[in-house]
Design an enzyme around this catalytic site. Structure first.
Site, PDB file in Angstrom:
ATOM      1  N   HIS A  62      34.708  45.342  35.967  1.00  0.00           N
ATOM      2  CA  HIS A  62      34.232  45.079  34.609  1.00  0.00           C
ATOM      3  C   HIS A  62      33.172  43.988  34.699  1.00  0.00           C
ATOM      4  CE1 HIS A  62      37.494  47.455  32.747  1.00  0.00           C
ATOM      5  NE2 HIS A  62      38.189  47.040  33.793  1.00  0.00           N
ATOM      6  N   ASN A 107      33.920  49.711  29.002  1.00  0.00           N
ATOM      7  CA  ASN A 107      34.446  48.994  27.825  1.00  0.00           C
ATOM      8  C   ASN A 107      33.672  47.702  27.542  1.00  0.00           C
ATOM      9  OD1 ASN A 107      35.460  47.739  30.102  1.00  0.00           O
ATOM     10  ND2 ASN A 107      37.490  47.343  29.227  1.00  0.00           N
ATOM     11  N   ASP A 134      38.525  53.629  30.415  1.00  0.00           N
ATOM     12  CA  ASP A 134      39.369  52.604  31.019  1.00  0.00           C
ATOM     13  C   ASP A 134      39.648  51.453  30.062  1.00  0.00           C
ATOM     14  OD1 ASP A 134      40.717  51.421  33.382  1.00  0.00           O
ATOM     15  OD2 ASP A 134      39.284  49.826  32.974  1.00  0.00           O
ATOM     16  N   HIS A 193      43.823  52.384  39.157  1.00  0.00           N
ATOM     17  CA  HIS A 193      44.863  51.363  39.383  1.00  0.00           C
ATOM     18  C   HIS A 193      46.307  51.884  39.363  1.00  0.00           C
ATOM     19  CE1 HIS A 193      44.627  51.508  35.028  1.00  0.00           C
ATOM     20  NE2 HIS A 193      43.544  50.765  34.967  1.00  0.00           N
ATOM     21  N   ASP A 211      39.528  46.339  40.140  1.00  0.00           N
ATOM     22  CA  ASP A 211      39.722  46.176  38.685  1.00  0.00           C
ATOM     23  C   ASP A 211      39.338  44.746  38.272  1.00  0.00           C
ATOM     24  OD1 ASP A 211      40.272  46.613  36.038  1.00  0.00           O
ATOM     25  OD2 ASP A 211      42.431  46.892  36.296  1.00  0.00           O
TER      26      ASP A 211
END
Lengths: 429, 311
Positions: free
Chosen positions: A68, A100, A157, A237, A310
């Site tokens: 991210h 996101n 996600d 994940h 992640d």
């Protein structure tokens, strides 16, 4: 045209079954030749930069299938520049960034913005587009345009695609544009108000638990849909032993499913939450010892294709708060390899397994260039000093956020150089 | 004597010796509340902040009275929102309070672990007045004191704790406390309210209330939160009351001299029938009286005794 030779390092390239001492010659940003170090008598010519890698580990630049970068919209947590620098510092040369953001990466203008901002950064940024508009789980995004703009996969996600009918259409539709759907497999009804793994530790701490079934049931559903449609599914994940078993069985049946696990789910159990450390709070949560063992076994037998961090940066205002109110997620790019090397030293994993899952694994799962050091591939290379120890300190991290469960801990294995396309993009003494 | 610790966060980490020290100190403070002038100068000049993030009448008042009877200055802060809603980190809240130089912060919070986080941020003492579903140490101590007064000892007693075990900080603290003191504890409630691994805390677990009550010396009823019904932990209050509530008929399974405790406030006719709540076995009001003494002891052993030893 840049020319470079990396001399005398121990080269581990699982894609070619290489583990030995080689000199790597780079020309025009690509691997030009690889020669056994002991037999290599070639003279280094004029204008060729030499990297002395003796005593060091040389591996394909890592590819992180799940980060991210928070830009656009949450630049106070991370941006594309700081996230890219953090990635390079961890030995990564490519990252796939999740959709996101704010606005959500659900249309080509956001994808193009991300790629524009990624120009000149030390790692390649591969955007992941959203499955549904605004990640609302209602209408499919314009996946053809997302692909054309540069997305390599689609995922909502952070939130699951709740409607199975919509998930089916997403698999079918994205497949025609050669993009897998990455599933965030989580049944929110089973999660409820849970803030950590359901089990004795949660009971003792008085925290609401998230059962393994919240993941297992959704993985089972999505595998069924991948089987029904014959389309590619990637499970993000993976954290439970049940999910590992489901994926293993699906692969055996020929279902086109790939999967990733994070370094933290491979290294830590829910015991790390004791003391209410919000840096041990993530989604999916840290699980029980049996789950960790299953993930490691899954990595060994190929059920788990990739290790993805992640990487989820969060600011102090989201983490220095009540445990059940704290944001989910931890940063991971800069600690990933060192943490995994700790597992290698323990004997839990081999170096080859780790390197494969961080390079060739993701490259194959997402059909990306690189992830190997064969002649003609981009010279994306990471060099580690496996003997060197370092203490994870906030001031040392390139990431804007410092939410790591390894803060203050000593880890072994330092990324001394990262090379992207033949250029040195990260260097640490 | 004093507690060799900065904070009182839970019963889990206390030794039997520490529990005995607090209980005996509390017993000796009971007399202060019976005096005409209900005040001793022991903690004069000390400042106690009662930081309550959850509504509470009984516990907050009890801590306040305890501090005042010890001559400490007590300040009450009621906060209706979490730090997240306020937009301030817990660390910032803690440091701001500490800058006013309190000697002790008593904290009640709906989120488990918050007192533990606060304790890590401040140098003064932190007392947990109830954190989420985790612990409520002063409640367990007053329960133990109440039982000990009546039974003479806690050794070998059979304790039944009935109700919403999953969400109960009172249950957890009492399981630790009574088992450390040599009692055996059985918890009972609907299976939806019995979390995984509860037996590893050292108690027996059953979903049959009568089995738990059978032969019990002490029956502790927990308050049932009405909103749990909408979360499907049980179908209706009526059904809960019938199978998991305490009435005279179920109580006959217990020992003749059984005593009934309830941390309050009670839902009459739900988890406990009025005849039981008001009956001869009920020590519910003794619990409240003992609450003040236990909290005086906690303040004394954390803030006061150290100074006396130095002097």
């Amino acid at each position: 045209m840049n020319r470079l030779v990396i001399k005398g390092g121990r080269v581990v390239d699982p894609a070619q079954n290489l583990d030995g001492f080689y000199n790597i010659y780079v020309m025009g940003g690509r691997v030009a030749s690889i020669k056994k170090a002991e037999a290599d008598t070639s003279e280094v010519g004029e204008g060729v930069d030499v990297v002395d890698a003796s005593g060091l580990l040389v591996v394909p630049g890592f590819i992180d299938a799940h980060v991210h970068l928070r830009e656009p919209g949450y630049e106070y947590k991370e941006d594309i520049e700081t996230g890219s620098k953090a990635a390079a510092a961890g030995g990564f040369t490519g990252v796939m960034c999740m959709a996101n953001t704010r606005p959500v990466n659900d249309n080509e203008s956001v994808t193009k913005f991300i790629l524009k901002r990624a120009e000149g950064q030390p790692v390649k940024v591969y955007p992941v587009g959203a499955v549904t508009q605004g990640q609302k789980g209602e209408k499919l995004t314009e996946m053809g345009e997302l692909r054309a703009a540069g997305c390599v996969a689609v995922s909502d996600d952070g939130v699951p695609v709740v409607d199975p009918g919509l998930m089916r259409r997403a698999l079918e539709y994205s497949n025609s544009f050669n993009m897998p759907v990455i599933t965030h497999a989580e049944d929110k009804c089973l999660v409820g108000q849970g803030s950590m793994n359901e089990g004795f530790v949660a009971t003792r701490l008085g925290l609401k638990g998230i059962p393994n079934a919240a993941e297992d049931t959704m993985v089972a559903r999505d595998i069924s849909l991948a089987e029904l449609t014959g389309c590619r599914l990637h499970v993000a994940h993976v954290s439970t032993r049940g999910a590992v078993e489901l994926i293993r069985a699906a692969k055996a049946r020929g279902v086109k499913v790939t999967a990733e696990a994070t370094p933290h789910h491979l290294a830590l159990t829910d015991e790390a939450v004791a003391g209410y450390s919000t840096n041990a709070k993530m989604n999916p949560p840290l699980r029980a010892r049996e789950d960790v063992e299953a993930l490691r076994a899954g990595l060994k037998d190929g059920t788990i294709d990739c290790i993805a961090t992640d990487h989820a940066p969060h600011a102090s205002i989201e983490k220095d708060v009540e445990f059940d109110k704290a944001a989910n997620g931890i940063i991971g790019l800069e600690t990933a390899f060192s943490v995994l090397y700790g597992l290698v030293e323990e004997g839990a994993l081999t170096l080859t397994e780790v390197v494969r899952a961080m390079s060739n694994g993701p490259a194959r799962a997402f059909k990306l260039e690189g992830g190997r050091l064969s002649v003609g591939t981009p010279a994306d290379i990471a060099i580690f000093d496996l003997e060197k120890k370092w203490i994870v300190e906030p001031g040392k991290l390139k990431s804007k956020s410092k939410n790591s469960p390894w803060l203050g801990k000593e880890l072994k294995g330092v990324c001394v150089k990262t090379i992207k396309g033949g250029a040195i993009v990260h260097s640490r003494g | 004597m004093r507690l060799k610790r900065k904070d009182l966060l839970g019963i889990e980490e206390l030794s039997r010796e520490e529990l005995e020290l607090i209980l005996s100190t509390a017993a000796s403070f009971k007399e202060v509340s019976e005096r005409e002038i209900k005040k001793v100068p022991t903690l004069r000049g000390k400042t106690v902040i009662n930081l309550f993030y959850e509504p509470s009448t009984r516990t907050r008042t009890s801590f306040e009275i305890a501090a005042k009877r010890m001559s400490a200055d007590a300040v009450n802060i009621s906060v209706s929102t979490s730090s997240v809603v306020k937009g301030e980190t817990l660390r910032d809240t803690a440091r701001n309070l500490e800058a006013m130089r309190p000697d002790c912060i008593v904290v009640r919070h709906a989120s488990s672990g918050t007192p533990h986080m606060l304790a890590g941020y401040v140098g003064c003492s932190v007392v947990n007045a109830g954190d989420g579903s985790h612990e409520h140490p002063s409640q367990a101590l007053l329960d133990m004191l109440t039982v000990k007064e009546r039974k003479g000892t806690l050794e070998g007693l059979k304790i039944a704790i009935i109700g919403d075990i999953a969400h109960s900080r009172v249950a957890r603290s009492n399981i630790y406390g009574f088992t450390k003191m040599g009692s055996s504890v059985t918890v009972a409630g609907p299976p939806t309210m019995l979390p995984i691994g509860m037996e590893k805390l050292g108690c027996k677990v059953t979903s049959n209330v009568e089995e738990a009550i059978s032969g019990a010396d002490v029956v502790m009823m927990l308050r049932i939160q009405m909103e749990r019904q909408s979360e499907s932990f049980f179908p209706t209050v009526r059904e809960y009351s019938r199978f998991y509530g305490l009435d005279e008929r179920k109580l006959r399974k217990a020992k003749e001299d059984v005593i009934i405790l309830h941390p309050g406030p009670i839902n009459r006719g739900v988890e406990i029938s009025s005849e039981v709540a008001d009956g001869r076995y009920s020590l519910i009001l003794d619990q409240v009286t003992n609450g003040v003494a236990v909290r005086m002891a906690i303040f004394y052993l954390l803030l006061g005794a150290a100074k006396e030893e130095q002097a």
